[in-house]
Scaffold this motif. Structure first.
Motif, short mmCIF file in Angstrom:
data_model
loop_
_atom_site.label_atom_id
_atom_site.label_comp_id
_atom_site.label_asym_id
_atom_site.label_seq_id
_atom_site.Cartn_x
_atom_site.Cartn_y
_atom_site.Cartn_z
N LEU A 130 1.08 -1.90 0.06
CA LEU A 130 0.16 -0.04 -0.10
C LEU A 130 0.87 1.03 0.03
O LEU A 130 0.16 2.42 -0.96
N SER A 131 1.86 1.40 0.77
CA SER A 131 2.75 2.49 0.93
C SER A 131 3.63 2.56 -0.66
O SER A 131 3.95 3.99 -0.98
N GLU A 132 3.52 1.68 -1.08
CA GLU A 132 4.25 1.77 -2.27
C GLU A 132 3.37 2.10 -3.45
O GLU A 132 3.97 3.18 -4.48
N ALA A 133 2.50 1.61 -3.28
CA ALA A 133 1.20 2.28 -4.73
C ALA A 133 1.04 3.54 -4.01
O ALA A 133 0.78 4.25 -5.07
N MET A 134 0.62 4.08 -2.47
CA MET A 134 0.21 5.58 -2.37
C MET A 134 1.31 6.32 -2.52
O MET A 134 1.29 7.16 -3.37
N GLN A 135 2.74 5.93 -2.60
CA GLN A 135 4.37 6.49 -2.91
C GLN A 135 3.76 6.88 -4.02
O GLN A 135 4.08 8.35 -5.38
N THR A 136 3.84 5.76 -5.17
CA THR A 136 4.08 5.96 -6.80
C THR A 136 2.65 7.26 -7.06
O THR A 136 2.95 7.34 -7.84
N LEU A 137 1.79 6.66 -6.47
CA LEU A 137 0.56 8.36 -6.45
C LEU A 137 0.88 9.49 -6.37
O LEU A 137 0.42 10.44 -7.02
N ALA A 138 1.32 9.74 -5.00
CA ALA A 138 2.02 10.83 -4.84
C ALA A 138 3.13 11.68 -5.71
O ALA A 138 2.85 12.87 -6.60
N SER A 139 3.80 11.15 -6.42
CA SER A 139 4.80 11.57 -6.74
C SER A 139 4.08 12.40 -7.82
O SER A 139 5.10 12.60 -8.87
N LYS A 140 3.23 11.57 -8.73
CA LYS A 140 2.91 12.14 -9.68
C LYS A 140 1.93 13.52 -10.01
O LYS A 140 1.01 13.50 -11.12
N GLU A 141 1.37 13.33 -8.26
CA GLU A 141 0.26 15.06 -8.22
C GLU A 141 1.52 15.89 -8.36
O GLU A 141 2.89 16.20 -7.76
#
Length: 183
Positions: free
Chosen positions: A170-181
């Protein structure tokens, strides 16, 4: 004598917030697996309706009434969450207390389906996975269950032994999306 302290499966791992998304461990209360005996499906549904205003949901669905819910969990299997089984249910269904068996995370945020698209091979867009929909599927490489709670919230359930892996993924998936914001 040693005093033991009960800890939830995700104790110390959640809550987690990255960007606009967060994961919390809900306090669900009791979780009971219900498998109606052959020919007893309607009787089980009636017993749950009489006790909690809930009926057994259809394939890939869940129902909620008050603090209790029943989730389709596979062919002939349901989970009663947040309430004890009504008296006499064990006469018409196989019951198993699952309260300590599952690590449960409620993931929420404006793009929750985009976060979980990195982990779940099911179309979780609201148009395809409406509120109340449930699925048994993979979550990362783990077997689990996914339940749509609201437009912006999805519940994940994996076996307790996979709690750290779930949190990591979950942390990895959330970080990936947050890095694109945008910054």
């Amino acid at each position: 004598m040693v005093d033991l302290i009960a800890k939830t499966p995700l104790h110390g791992l959640l809550p987690l917030q990255i960007g606009a998304h967060k994961a919390l461990e809900p306090d669900l209360g009791p979780i009971t697996s219900i498998m109606p005996f052959q020919g007893k499906h309607l009787e089980v549904s009636k017993a749950l309706s009489d006790a909690y205003g809930l009926e057994l949901p259809g394939l890939g669905q869940s129902v909620v009434c008050g603090g209790a819910s029943v989730v389709w969990f596979g062919r002939g299997q349901f989970m009663l969450i947040g309430a004890e089984p009504p008296a006499g249910l064990d006469q018409i269904a196989a019951l198993s207390d699952q309260s300590d068996a599952w690590a449960v995370a409620d993931v929420s945020g404006p793009d929750v389906d985009a976060v979980l698209a990195r982990l779940v091979p099911v179309d979780l867009r609201l148009s395809a996975f409406a509120v109340g929909t449930s699925a048994r599927t993979l979550i990362g490489h783990m077997n689990g269950a996914v339940i749509r709670l609201s437009e912006t919230s999805i519940r994940l359930m994996v076996f307790r032994s996979m709690a750290k892996t779930l949190t990591h993924d979950l942390s990895e998936a959330m970080q990936t999306l947050a890095s694109k914001e945008p910054a």
